[in-house]
Design an enzyme around this catalytic site. Structure first.
Site, PDB file in Angstrom:
ATOM      1  N   TRP A  14      20.988  80.564  34.310  1.00  0.00           N
ATOM      2  CA  TRP A  14      20.462  79.292  34.839  1.00  0.00           C
ATOM      3  C   TRP A  14      21.430  78.129  34.625  1.00  0.00           C
ATOM      4  O   TRP A  14      21.232  77.061  35.181  1.00  0.00           O
ATOM      5  CB  TRP A  14      19.116  78.976  34.169  1.00  0.00           C
ATOM      6  N   GLU A 103      32.854  78.992  32.802  1.00  0.00           N
ATOM      7  CA  GLU A 103      32.635  77.539  32.653  1.00  0.00           C
ATOM      8  C   GLU A 103      32.854  77.111  31.208  1.00  0.00           C
ATOM      9  O   GLU A 103      33.332  76.014  30.945  1.00  0.00           O
ATOM     10  CB  GLU A 103      31.226  77.177  33.152  1.00  0.00           C
ATOM     11  N   GLY A 179      29.833  80.007  42.179  1.00  0.00           N
ATOM     12  CA  GLY A 179      29.268  78.775  42.713  1.00  0.00           C
ATOM     13  C   GLY A 179      29.979  78.273  43.959  1.00  0.00           C
ATOM     14  O   GLY A 179      29.771  77.140  44.390  1.00  0.00           O
ATOM     15  N   GLY A 240      23.952  83.203  39.249  1.00  0.00           N
ATOM     16  CA  GLY A 240      23.739  81.788  38.962  1.00  0.00           C
ATOM     17  C   GLY A 240      22.775  81.183  39.969  1.00  0.00           C
ATOM     18  O   GLY A 240      21.553  81.305  39.852  1.00  0.00           O
ATOM     19  N   GLY A 241      23.324  80.552  40.989  1.00  0.00           N
ATOM     20  CA  GLY A 241      22.525  79.806  41.966  1.00  0.00           C
ATOM     21  C   GLY A 241      21.295  80.542  42.479  1.00  0.00           C
ATOM     22  O   GLY A 241      20.185  79.978  42.499  1.00  0.00           O
TER      23      GLY A 241
HETATM   24  P1  PGA Z   1      26.864  81.894  40.978  1.00  0.00           P
HETATM   25  O1  PGA Z   1      27.156  81.919  39.406  1.00  0.00           O
HETATM   26  O2  PGA Z   1      25.979  83.073  41.263  1.00  0.00           O
HETATM   27  O3  PGA Z   1      26.171  80.577  41.227  1.00  0.00           O
HETATM   28  O4  PGA Z   1      28.173  82.012  41.669  1.00  0.00           O
HETATM   29  C1  PGA Z   1      27.378  83.119  38.731  1.00  0.00           C
HETATM   30  C2  PGA Z   1      27.705  82.846  37.297  1.00  0.00           C
HETATM   31  O5  PGA Z   1      28.405  81.854  37.029  1.00  0.00           O
HETATM   32  O6  PGA Z   1      27.286  83.576  36.395  1.00  0.00           O
END
Ligand code: PGA
Length: 257
Positions: A14, A103, A179, A240-241
């Protein structure tokens, strides 16, 4: 190395999204999609911000959803203002922790060495680790993806025993795909997951590598999940998203059945 006799794990990451109240609402929405359905084909995990953990653990009771944190410090306790220890996570019932997300590497000075310290601390506390590795776009363009990912994997697993490795999942996340809406092709994903598996075979054994769950992450979504998950070396996803939208997350879970 293409039989899929491995645990498939679909994990939501998340990131810095959802207040506690919003987190409970999202878990309710995910449960509305998956409760009562057969999800035995994969393990489902929600990795959420620290302050959401307690309410999310509560909201997941009686469901197939397991709960994870997004980071952990390597010291047991002490003067580390703002940090959270593995024992703290374990005591409240957290099962998984993401370590080494790109990140954290990009914005918070995470290195392969601190990733290794965190991995060892998490495993020692009885947590399961989702260890993230992946190359930058420039590294892919230089043709050094395999070397980069191999190095990250080797350093992160230094001092981790074969027995502890059973509690490790590796997530291959090409940084250029996170992302961005730009997903690795299923062939690219499979190829690098295969590289990671070979590295683990070299470090431990063929059997250990064969048993290791390796996820793909980076713009995995409801549309492309089935194709990615069908690849021989891809045993799940770190999402993620799309994990923030219950219907999309449910489609991905379904694709893993
Ligand atoms: P994303 O992120 O699916 O938004 O590309 C994946 C992640 O960073 O684990």
């Amino acid at each position: 190395m293409s039989n899929k006799n491995r645990r498939t794990v679909i994990a939501g990451n998340w990131k810095m999204n959802k207040t506690p109240a919003e987190a409970v609402a999202l878990i309710k929405d995910i449960r509305a999609e998956i409760d009562g359905k057969d999800t035995s084909g994969c393990e489902v995990v929600a990795c959420v911000p620290f302050v959401d953990l307690a309410v999310v653990l509560d909201a997941c009771k009686g469901s197939a959803i397991k709960v994870g944190a997004e980071n952990v410090h390597w010291e047991k306790n002490g003067a580390y203002t703002g940090e959270i220890s593995a024992d703290m996570l374990k005591e409240i019932g957290v099962e998984y922790v993401i370590i080494g997300h790109s990140e954290r590497r990009q914005y918070f000075g995470e290195t392969d060495e601190t990733v290794n310290l965190r991995v060892k601390a998490a495993l020692a506390a009885g947590l399961k680790v989702i260890l993230c590795v992946g190359e930058l776009l420039a590294q892919r363009e230089q043709g050094i993806t395999a070397e980069v990912v191999a190095l990250q994997t080797k350093v992160a697993l230094q001092g981790v025993s074969a027995d502890e490795l059973k509690n490790v999942i590796i997530a291959y996340e090409p940084v250029w795909a996170i992302g961005t809406g730009r997903t690795a092709t299923s062939e690219q994903a499979d190829e690098v997951c295969g590289v990671i598996r070979a590295v683990v075979a070299g470090l431990y054994s063929d059997a250990a590598a064969e048993a290791l769950t390796i996820q793909y992450g980076g713009s995995m979504n409801a549309k492309n999940a089935a194709e990615l998950l069908a690849m021989p070396n891809v045993d799940g996803g770190l999402i993620g998203g799309a994990s923030l939208k219950a219907p999309d997350f449910a489609v991905i879970i379904n694709a893993a059945q």
